[in-house]
Design an enzyme around this catalytic site. Structure first.
Site, PDB file in Angstrom:
ATOM      1  N   ASP A  64      17.181   9.121  -8.686  1.00  0.00           N
ATOM      2  CA  ASP A  64      16.482  10.207  -8.431  1.00  0.00           C
ATOM      3  C   ASP A  64      16.789  11.007  -7.014  1.00  0.00           C
ATOM      4  OD1 ASP A  64      14.386   9.539 -10.251  1.00  0.00           O
ATOM      5  OD2 ASP A  64      13.177   8.645  -8.951  1.00  0.00           O
ATOM      6  N   ASN A 138       9.643  15.995  -3.136  1.00  0.00           N
ATOM      7  CA  ASN A 138       8.822  14.790  -2.895  1.00  0.00           C
ATOM      8  C   ASN A 138       7.892  14.905  -1.730  1.00  0.00           C
ATOM      9  OD1 ASN A 138       9.701  13.144  -5.160  1.00  0.00           O
ATOM     10  ND2 ASN A 138      11.364  12.202  -4.138  1.00  0.00           N
ATOM     11  N   GLU A 139       8.674  14.674  -0.653  1.00  0.00           N
ATOM     12  CA  GLU A 139       7.548  14.497   0.476  1.00  0.00           C
ATOM     13  C   GLU A 139       8.383  15.030   1.748  1.00  0.00           C
ATOM     14  OE1 GLU A 139      10.422  11.733   0.555  1.00  0.00           O
ATOM     15  OE2 GLU A 139       8.771  10.973  -0.539  1.00  0.00           O
ATOM     16  N   ASP A 167       3.261   5.597  13.443  1.00  0.00           N
ATOM     17  CA  ASP A 167       4.854   5.748  13.182  1.00  0.00           C
ATOM     18  C   ASP A 167       5.357   6.884  12.501  1.00  0.00           C
ATOM     19  OD1 ASP A 167       4.986   3.169  14.270  1.00  0.00           O
ATOM     20  OD2 ASP A 167       5.200   2.216  12.323  1.00  0.00           O
ATOM     21  N   THR A 178       4.352   8.815  -5.956  1.00  0.00           N
ATOM     22  CA  THR A 178       5.036   7.532  -6.490  1.00  0.00           C
ATOM     23  C   THR A 178       6.205   7.242  -5.626  1.00  0.00           C
ATOM     24  OG1 THR A 178       6.173   9.039  -8.332  1.00  0.00           O
ATOM     25  CG2 THR A 178       4.297   8.075  -8.810  1.00  0.00           C
ATOM     26  N   ALA A 181       5.094   7.918  -0.390  1.00  0.00           N
ATOM     27  CA  ALA A 181       3.900   7.767  -0.399  1.00  0.00           C
ATOM     28  C   ALA A 181       3.143   6.677  -1.015  1.00  0.00           C
ATOM     29  CB  ALA A 181       3.069   9.236  -0.574  1.00  0.00           C
ATOM     30  N   SER A 183       4.512   3.749  -1.592  1.00  0.00           N
ATOM     31  CA  SER A 183       4.751   2.465  -0.862  1.00  0.00           C
ATOM     32  C   SER A 183       3.907   2.173   0.579  1.00  0.00           C
ATOM     33  CB  SER A 183       6.085   2.686  -0.498  1.00  0.00           C
ATOM     34  OG  SER A 183       7.182   2.771  -1.646  1.00  0.00           O
TER      35      SER A 183
END
EC number: 2.7.1.23
Length: 282
Positions: A64, A138-139, A167, A178, A181, A183
């Site tokens: 990925d 992704n993020e 944090d 997936t 986020a 996790s």
């Protein structure tokens, strides 16, 4: 769907031996079908990729992380990205790896499907001026960069939501739901759903649940601690200062993912997490 493919870029993981050997073999098969093959690393039979090279399809040989690299290369260029599974099941590549002969034949015939994946846009404002901007598939994270937690004042659609002493805060796309986020305890969002996931990590707050936010919303975070880091997809990073404002919205540019074999997102979840589906009667 039929797509005309005359040029392919192999985006290859530089240190995985299987990726390197696969690149050599796939270059040979595609060249035999009169398809021009370019590569991001030295590979027998392939031509070195230049940024102005016209590419019809990117083929990723890696995980990925390599897919994210390909998405970066073809940002805004309307080039679909085909991920080949080299052993680890991910959410961006094929679930099962077809033979290289099948891959070459599918590329040559253009008989792969394409799906659009939503991306995320960020802006960094300092002193009332925008000093940086970027995007993520992704993020985007606003995270601490030392042993101190960060203090963020969070707003959605120009209205105050909460102050989080935490944090980090993750804002993820459906694709990123997936990844990190997930996790951190966030929800799994189907790729077809246009939405943003917002969640803090280890927040000292009465309200710190994961939230699913409209793609039309604007998320703003004001940094009230001395420093932090902004991290987009683990690729683009920058230092933040006190009173910086980070603005997050859905992005106008989608990432195009190609698939040789159609598979539902449910199938991908089952394959990735080895979910217990034995005994299903259909």
């Amino acid at each position: 769907m039929s797509n005309t493919i005359s040029s392919v870029l192999l985006v290859t993981h530089p240190t995985r031996s299987e990726a390197l050997s696969t690149a050599v073999e796939l270059t040979k098969l595609l060249s035999e079908k009169k398809i021009a093959v370019y590569t991001t690393i030295k590979s027998a039979g392939a031509v070195e990729f230049k940024t102005d090279t016209k590419i019809d399809l990117a083929v990723v040989l890696g995980g990925d992380g390599t897919m994210l690299r390909a998405a970066e290369i073809f940002r805004g260029k309307n080039v679909p990205i085909l991920g080949i599974n080299l052993g680890h099941v991910g959410f961006l590549a094929e679930i099962e790896r077809p033979s290289l002969t099948d891959i070459a034949a599918t590329i040559a015939s253009g008989s792969f499907s394409i799906e659009e994946r939503m991306s995320l846009s960020y802006q960094l404002h300092r002193g009332g001026k925008m000093i940086a901007s970027g995007w993520a598939l992704n993020e985007v994270l606003v995270e601490r960069n030392d042993h101190q937690m960060i203090d963020l004042f969070v707003q959605i659609d120009h209205r105050p939501l909460s102050r989080w002493w935490c944090d980090s805060v993750i804002c993820a796309t459906p694709t990123g739901s997936t990844a990190y986020a997930y996790s951190a305890g966030g929800p799994v969002v189907w790729p077809e759903v246009d939405a943003l996931v917002l969640l803090p990590l280890a927040a000292h707050a009465l309200f710190s649940r994961p939230m699913v936010v409209s793609p039309n919303s604007e998320i703003a975070m004001d940094l009230e601690s001395d420093s932090a880091d902004l991290n987009a997809d683990g690729i683009r990073r920058m230092k933040l200062e006190k009173n910086d404002r980070i603005i997050l919205t859905s992005d106008k540019e989608d990432v195009l993912l190609a698939h040789i074999k159609s598979a539902t997102f449910t199938d991908r979840l089952v394959a990735k997490f080895k979910l217990p589906v034995e005994g299903w009667r259909g």
